[in-house]
Scaffold this active site. Sequence first.
Site, PDB file in Angstrom:
ATOM      1  CE1 TYR A  34      -4.676  -2.125  -3.594  1.00 48.85           C
ATOM      2  CE2 TYR A  34      -5.768  -0.406  -4.852  1.00 48.85           C
ATOM      3  CZ  TYR A  34      -4.629  -1.111  -4.526  1.00 48.85           C
ATOM      4  OH  TYR A  34      -3.438  -0.778  -5.130  1.00 48.85           O
TER       5      TYR A  34
ATOM      6  N   GLY B 161      -6.512 -15.677  -6.968  1.00 50.08           N
ATOM      7  CA  GLY B 161      -7.129 -15.027  -5.808  1.00 50.08           C
ATOM      8  C   GLY B 161      -6.341 -15.229  -4.529  1.00 50.08           C
TER       9      GLY B 161
ATOM     10  CG  HIS C  69      -2.056  -1.094   0.942  1.00 50.66           C
ATOM     11  ND1 HIS C  69      -3.137  -0.897   0.124  1.00 50.66           N
ATOM     12  CD2 HIS C  69      -2.123  -2.367   1.378  1.00 50.66           C
ATOM     13  CE1 HIS C  69      -3.865  -2.012   0.092  1.00 50.66           C
ATOM     14  NE2 HIS C  69      -3.266  -2.923   0.836  1.00 50.66           N
ATOM     15  CB  THR C  70       4.285   2.067  -0.354  1.00 45.57           C
ATOM     16  OG1 THR C  70       4.683   0.782  -0.848  1.00 45.57           O
ATOM     17  CG2 THR C  70       4.341   2.053   1.163  1.00 45.57           C
ATOM     18  CG  ASP C  71       1.510   0.062  -5.609  1.00 47.53           C
ATOM     19  OD1 ASP C  71       0.612   0.372  -4.791  1.00 47.53           O
ATOM     20  OD2 ASP C  71       1.337  -0.813  -6.497  1.00 47.53           O
TER      21      ASP C  71
ATOM     22  CG  ASP D 253       0.482  -6.382  -8.047  1.00 53.06           C
ATOM     23  OD1 ASP D 253       1.309  -6.178  -7.144  1.00 53.06           O
ATOM     24  OD2 ASP D 253      -0.739  -6.478  -7.846  1.00 53.06           O
TER      25      ASP D 253
ATOM     26  CB  SER E   6      -3.357 -15.163 -10.677  1.00 49.37           C
ATOM     27  OG  SER E   6      -4.473 -14.580 -10.018  1.00 49.37           O
TER      28      SER E   6
ATOM     29  CD  GLU F  98      -5.526  -6.181 -11.869  1.00 53.54           C
ATOM     30  OE1 GLU F  98      -4.729  -6.936 -12.481  1.00 53.54           O
ATOM     31  OE2 GLU F  98      -6.306  -6.588 -10.984  1.00 53.54           O
TER      32      GLU F  98
HETATM   33  C1  GLA Z   1      -2.398  -4.950  -5.024  1.00 54.64           C
HETATM   34  C2  GLA Z   1      -2.238  -3.857  -6.092  1.00 54.64           C
HETATM   35  C3  GLA Z   1      -0.841  -3.232  -6.012  1.00 54.64           C
HETATM   36  C4  GLA Z   1      -0.484  -2.802  -4.599  1.00 54.64           C
HETATM   37  C5  GLA Z   1      -0.790  -3.914  -3.589  1.00 54.64           C
HETATM   38  C6  GLA Z   1      -0.600  -3.470  -2.173  1.00 54.64           C
HETATM   39  O1  GLA Z   1      -1.570  -6.029  -5.286  1.00 54.64           O
HETATM   40  O2  GLA Z   1      -2.450  -4.379  -7.380  1.00 54.64           O
HETATM   41  O3  GLA Z   1      -0.764  -2.148  -6.911  1.00 54.64           O
HETATM   42  O4  GLA Z   1      -1.148  -1.618  -4.255  1.00 54.64           O
HETATM   43  O5  GLA Z   1      -2.114  -4.414  -3.733  1.00 54.64           O
HETATM   44  O6  GLA Z   1       0.726  -3.179  -1.928  1.00 54.64           O
END
Ligand code: GLA
Length: 334
Positions: free
Chosen positions: A196, A100, A17-19, A147, A105, A135
């Site tokens: 999220y 999931g 939760h930093t990206d 990701d 994935s 996505e």
């Molecule tokens: C998911 C999102 C990423 C990132 C993570 C938490 O995987 O796709 O972009 O925010 O949650 O770090």
Amino acid sequence: MTTVAFSPGRVNLIGDHTDYNGGLVCPMAIDLGTTVEVERGGDTVHLVSPTEPLPAVVPIAITDPGSSEPAWSRYVAGVVAELRPTIGASGTVTTTLPVGAGLSSSAALELAVALALGGDATDLVGLAELCQRAEQLASGVPCGIMDQLVCATGVAGHALMIDCTTLQRTPVPLPPDLDVVVIHSGESRTLAGSEYGARRAEVEAAGEMLGRPLRDSPDLAGLRDPLLRRRARHVITENQRVIEFAAALRAGELARAGALMLSSHASLRDNFEVSTPVVDALVARLAATDGVWGARMTGAGFGGCIVALTAPGALAGVPATTVTASAGARIMSP
Ligand code: GLA
């Protein structure tokens, strides 16, 4: 002519939760992934998968990928909508990734589809950005870049420290006497319909109140709302932990790296509130197990997998998967 494209999944070692705040993350691409094999032709993308009862059938002129059915076809549709191939394709999708489980994935599917449909393999950062947009279109979740970027550009034997403002990637060698182990909590989850989006909105609100990106705001005194202060505290301390974790790995200080993973988990649990009691119990049990350096939830949270760093073979009796840091997405043939 057959095209075979492969993308690994990923596990995030630290920095969650930093990206989407332009912060720091330290994931690695893994040796589990998704393969897409197609013949090009026609004006639809038609993919079957042995693990899915219904095929993905996506017209190349798709306009609303988020409503494509069955649900897994939305990720294919998102890529088609962003890539806009002029020729369709027909073929198969196979995967060794659990779906999931928090091992990306969906990012692996997007990247393998994008490469199979002629996406530019010489611009993997651009391809990762395209798949991030895919996505978001497919799931409605405002995900960050982590990701797709690590699945696209992973380096064998290394984690990648990524600066999500500049997208600069620094490979961090993994010490040889270390296992990276992934354990499923048994709680499957989907991010669509999760909190999220709410978390992202909260940290954006915190940044606006401070008048600066969170990354440059070590002083939270200006944030009166206690909830927003906790959310912001997670992001700021997590960025710092990523830097210290990468340094600890480089120095072979595994106890230090493991302790940082445990603090990261505690912050995701208490400040960011994205863990679950089942995941917390699993992390606590592992932390008390001989030979385990550290453990934490990985990825978005809300269930799924946890990741542990251990001495080689320390979790041999546990239903767990030892993963290897692997190279990123690629065309396998011709
Ligand atoms: C998911 C999102 C990423 C990132 C993570 C938490 O995987 O796709 O972009 O925010 O949650 O770090």
